[in-house]
Scaffold this active site. Sequence first.
Site, PDB file in Angstrom:
ATOM      1  N   LYS A 185       0.854  -1.201   0.000  1.00  0.00           N
ATOM      2  CA  LYS A 185       0.000   0.000   0.000  1.00  0.00           C
ATOM      3  C   LYS A 185       0.878   1.234   0.000  1.00  0.00           C
ATOM      4  O   LYS A 185       1.928   1.255   0.653  1.00  0.00           O
ATOM      5  CB  LYS A 185      -0.890   0.000   1.259  1.00  0.00           C
ATOM      6  CG  LYS A 185      -1.647   1.308   1.457  1.00  0.00           C
ATOM      7  CD  LYS A 185      -2.525   1.341   2.702  1.00  0.00           C
ATOM      8  CE  LYS A 185      -3.130   2.728   2.849  1.00  0.00           C
ATOM      9  NZ  LYS A 185      -4.008   2.876   4.007  1.00  0.00           N
ATOM     10  N   GLU A 230      -8.740  12.659  11.762  1.00  0.00           N
ATOM     11  CA  GLU A 230      -7.942  11.505  12.197  1.00  0.00           C
ATOM     12  C   GLU A 230      -7.070  11.825  13.411  1.00  0.00           C
ATOM     13  O   GLU A 230      -6.120  12.617  13.335  1.00  0.00           O
ATOM     14  CB  GLU A 230      -7.069  10.989  11.042  1.00  0.00           C
ATOM     15  CG  GLU A 230      -6.311   9.723  11.427  1.00  0.00           C
ATOM     16  CD  GLU A 230      -6.073   8.764  10.271  1.00  0.00           C
ATOM     17  OE1 GLU A 230      -6.313   9.134   9.120  1.00  0.00           O
ATOM     18  OE2 GLU A 230      -5.636   7.634  10.546  1.00  0.00           O
ATOM     19  N   GLU A 274      -7.218  -1.766   2.589  1.00  0.00           N
ATOM     20  CA  GLU A 274      -6.517  -0.486   2.805  1.00  0.00           C
ATOM     21  C   GLU A 274      -6.600  -0.087   4.286  1.00  0.00           C
ATOM     22  O   GLU A 274      -5.627   0.398   4.876  1.00  0.00           O
ATOM     23  CB  GLU A 274      -7.240   0.545   1.916  1.00  0.00           C
ATOM     24  CG  GLU A 274      -6.565   1.867   1.781  1.00  0.00           C
ATOM     25  CD  GLU A 274      -7.440   2.818   0.933  1.00  0.00           C
ATOM     26  OE1 GLU A 274      -8.135   2.366  -0.001  1.00  0.00           O
ATOM     27  OE2 GLU A 274      -7.419   4.021   1.238  1.00  0.00           O
ATOM     28  N   GLU A 412     -11.610  10.903  -5.246  1.00  0.00           N
ATOM     29  CA  GLU A 412     -11.563  10.879  -3.770  1.00  0.00           C
ATOM     30  C   GLU A 412     -10.757  12.071  -3.234  1.00  0.00           C
ATOM     31  O   GLU A 412     -11.150  12.708  -2.261  1.00  0.00           O
ATOM     32  CB  GLU A 412     -10.951   9.551  -3.310  1.00  0.00           C
ATOM     33  CG  GLU A 412     -10.918   9.408  -1.806  1.00  0.00           C
ATOM     34  CD  GLU A 412     -10.377   8.058  -1.379  1.00  0.00           C
ATOM     35  OE1 GLU A 412     -10.772   7.016  -1.950  1.00  0.00           O
ATOM     36  OE2 GLU A 412      -9.551   8.033  -0.450  1.00  0.00           O
TER      37      GLU A 412
END
Length: 426
Positions: A185, A230, A274, A412
């Site tokens: 990733k 986050e 992910e 996105e």
Amino acid sequence: MSASPGSRAALATRGPAPQLVVRSQAVDGVSAQLLDHLPDEGGLAWVRRGDGHVGWGVAARLDVAGSNRFQEAMTWWQELTSAAVIRDEVGVPGSGLVCFGSFGFTDQDPGELVVPDVIVGRRGDTTWVTTVSPASSLGAPPELVVHEPSPVYDVAFADGARTGTDWSSIVADAVRRITAGELEKVVLARDLIAIAEQPIDLRWPLHRLATAYPNCWTFSVDGLIGATPELLVRREKGLITSRVLAGTIRRTGDDEHDLALAASLARSSKDLEEHEFAVRSVAEALEPHCTSMNVPETPFVLHLPNVMHLATDVAGVANNGASALGLAAALHPSAAVCGTPTPVARDLIGEIEGMQRGRFSGPVGWMDASGDGEWCIALRCGQADPDEPRRMRLFAGAGIVAGSDPDAELAETNAKLVPMRDALGD
Ligand SMILES: C=C(O[C@H]1C=CC=C(C(=O)O)[C@@H]1O)C(=O)O
């Protein structure tokens, strides 16, 4: 509020930490929002759902870069807090001596810790003022004034380092390299330039971010502003928590359709994969610091006004004295902003992303004298240009795995740019 161009070099503290006298006192009858108190120069902010703290002035400051930056910052903070005389009459998280800080994504990107002269904080029904002065000149608490920010008009947006099409092609390259087995990733980011007619008063977008994204952490540190969802790590009275996000779907504005999209996100194997990389990286970094850890097996869907994310709240009990910043240093860069394996993803970002991230996707937050504090990941944010106050760089990234579609990833990032674009009045 401007970013105080040039303040970084002029105020850098390199010598011994100064001796500070700190006093926190509760204040009654303050109904204005915390952000209303920010003056027009150099304000600092950390606000969520009306709670948090704002500050201004510089009682002490450390600028850091390099491979030892977190350790240097922790040593400086340790020295500063042990030398300080602190009279905290409030005794809630955020009262007493606190610093605001932000760190670059890479070791080379500079970051800083700043202790303001004045801090106004709120937690629930309690509002307080903290004054910080050199030992030789004890200051009186200031009158709290409400300031009106200047609106931002006529903002134009332009490509940053790459056009959207170029960025999609580097995503395609990353997918090929993941499929070839080089890594699992990588998170790739892009920037967008906002240029206003007049110098941007950062308080204007800050107010709009805090109003539109109350569940995010709205921050302002040295010209970096944003509303991030986050939480890299919070340490509060021995409890360590982290909110891991990875895996995203855009919202449409139609509630029924969005619920169907949320359900599809929760089932999407590409997004779950992910997400899993990000959770694993956080759990592995926190494990040595916790006696017991709760890592839910299944993520929940976090609904934000612009996007929905797969989210996992990790919690643990601290088993050592690592400060909130020490924990952030152990966690950074998590696979929510870098990738898996970390060193390979970091190299690939350096090789193909084609821009300096600066403090975007680095830790941003605050810490108190006991080492408790909150460090989020600087996402959904923009960096004021210290040389051109009409200009900001906005950032967004996306996690790329084998199943990623470059056009969908570009869309996105556009959705992730919405908070800052809207806050600037697009
Ligand atoms: C890198 C960003 O988001 C990260 C956090 C949440 C979801 C992400 C994703 O689904 O790709 C990213 O890992 C950004 O907002 O710029």
